[in-house]
Design a protein around this motif. Sequence first.
Motif, PDB file in Angstrom:
ATOM      1  N   ASP A 142      40.495  45.741  30.604  1.00  0.00           N
ATOM      2  CA  ASP A 142      40.060  46.165  31.816  1.00  0.00           C
ATOM      3  C   ASP A 142      40.515  45.184  32.999  1.00  0.00           C
ATOM      4  O   ASP A 142      40.951  44.248  33.006  1.00  0.00           O
ATOM      5  CB  ASP A 142      38.660  46.374  31.957  1.00  0.00           C
ATOM      6  N   ILE A 143      40.521  46.067  34.250  1.00  0.00           N
ATOM      7  CA  ILE A 143      40.992  45.211  35.475  1.00  0.00           C
ATOM      8  C   ILE A 143      39.785  44.942  36.221  1.00  0.00           C
ATOM      9  O   ILE A 143      38.937  45.781  36.663  1.00  0.00           O
ATOM     10  CB  ILE A 143      42.210  45.718  36.133  1.00  0.00           C
ATOM     11  N   LEU A 144      39.668  43.794  36.780  1.00  0.00           N
ATOM     12  CA  LEU A 144      38.712  43.359  37.815  1.00  0.00           C
ATOM     13  C   LEU A 144      39.061  42.804  39.046  1.00  0.00           C
ATOM     14  O   LEU A 144      39.979  41.812  38.952  1.00  0.00           O
ATOM     15  CB  LEU A 144      37.570  42.546  37.169  1.00  0.00           C
ATOM     16  N   GLU A 145      38.393  42.986  40.168  1.00  0.00           N
ATOM     17  CA  GLU A 145      38.943  42.402  41.238  1.00  0.00           C
ATOM     18  C   GLU A 145      38.129  41.128  41.307  1.00  0.00           C
ATOM     19  O   GLU A 145      36.696  41.138  41.180  1.00  0.00           O
ATOM     20  CB  GLU A 145      38.501  43.351  42.533  1.00  0.00           C
ATOM     21  N   VAL A 146      38.781  40.012  41.580  1.00  0.00           N
ATOM     22  CA  VAL A 146      38.253  38.592  41.657  1.00  0.00           C
ATOM     23  C   VAL A 146      38.780  37.688  42.871  1.00  0.00           C
ATOM     24  O   VAL A 146      39.736  37.993  43.219  1.00  0.00           O
ATOM     25  CB  VAL A 146      38.742  37.838  40.421  1.00  0.00           C
ATOM     26  N   SER A 147      37.644  37.100  43.351  1.00  0.00           N
ATOM     27  CA  SER A 147      38.052  36.252  44.512  1.00  0.00           C
ATOM     28  C   SER A 147      37.731  34.771  43.944  1.00  0.00           C
ATOM     29  O   SER A 147      36.823  34.480  43.275  1.00  0.00           O
ATOM     30  CB  SER A 147      37.536  36.655  45.959  1.00  0.00           C
TER      31      SER A 147
END
Length: 327
Positions: A101-106
């Motif tokens: 899965d792809i997650l948005e990360v900062s």
Amino acid sequence: MTSETMIRPAATLTRQPLQVRAKRTASDGVVELELVHPDGAALPGWQPGAHIELHLPSGLSRQYSLCGNPDDTSSYRLGILSAPASRGGSSYVHVGLAENDILEVSGPRNNFELVLAPEYHFIAAGIGVTPMMPMLEEAERQGAGWKLTYMGRSRSSMAFWQELADKYPGRIDIRPDDEFGFPDLGALLGDPRDGVKIYACGPEGLLRALEGICAAWPAGTLHLERFAPKEPAAAPAPAISFRVKLALSGMELEVPAGRSIVEVAEQAGAPVIFSCMEGTCGTCETRILCGEADHRDSILSDEEKAANEMMMICVSRSKSDVLELEL
């Protein structure tokens, strides 16, 4: 370390998509994630104590301590506790999130930096062990003396304890409650002395107890990271209105009693960056140019608050009629 918040759509955060390379069980109630760039690119560097922020499809944002090797720029490693009473962030990670899965990360960001010292005592409870893991490696690299006291309900609930015991034989004090009960913290720490830095992460009760004990130690000895906003020992002073000057934006704004600096500045169009709105993540940390802040965050130490150089504008206010910020 974790803290769960709602991301407001107007917030501007630098994000990148990362892929879940691996997801596995670390202990009862804890999963371990490895995140990588989908194209194999190197990830931003970090230092022990840093965390990243996961932006979940539900709109929730959660901050997690990095527990891998800072020298490895190919992946980020996280340990994530299932929190049934949360608003759904941990349940999504545990149940809904799958490998690839792809997650948005900062991030990464670091509000829990390791200060150079000849001796360290690390104290972790439960998932609070995660920021300590890279700190142990750094203390070894420095050639400093150190010990880790690791507490939890039982060994089965304590993520990574076997890994740490194998890596540092004889150096890790594993103290599950069902075997030892809650420790005498004063006896564990010993007499107050110079040259020691105490780093702790865990439930609020543990951190409160350490604050009380370490009041007798030299200033700056104790360094804490909290899961949630610190409960004030006394009720904060009533919020009153004040004016804030934004030096970089050329604005002067009225902050009424019922609103935060972040809210007022954002509405006026100033380029504010924020996340948790509860003074725990450090995203909105801002330099003070003039005036005295009314610090209400759970990040800055008493010494840092007294220095009056930085503030968290999501919760902190002003003791001065006018506060000037580098914003």
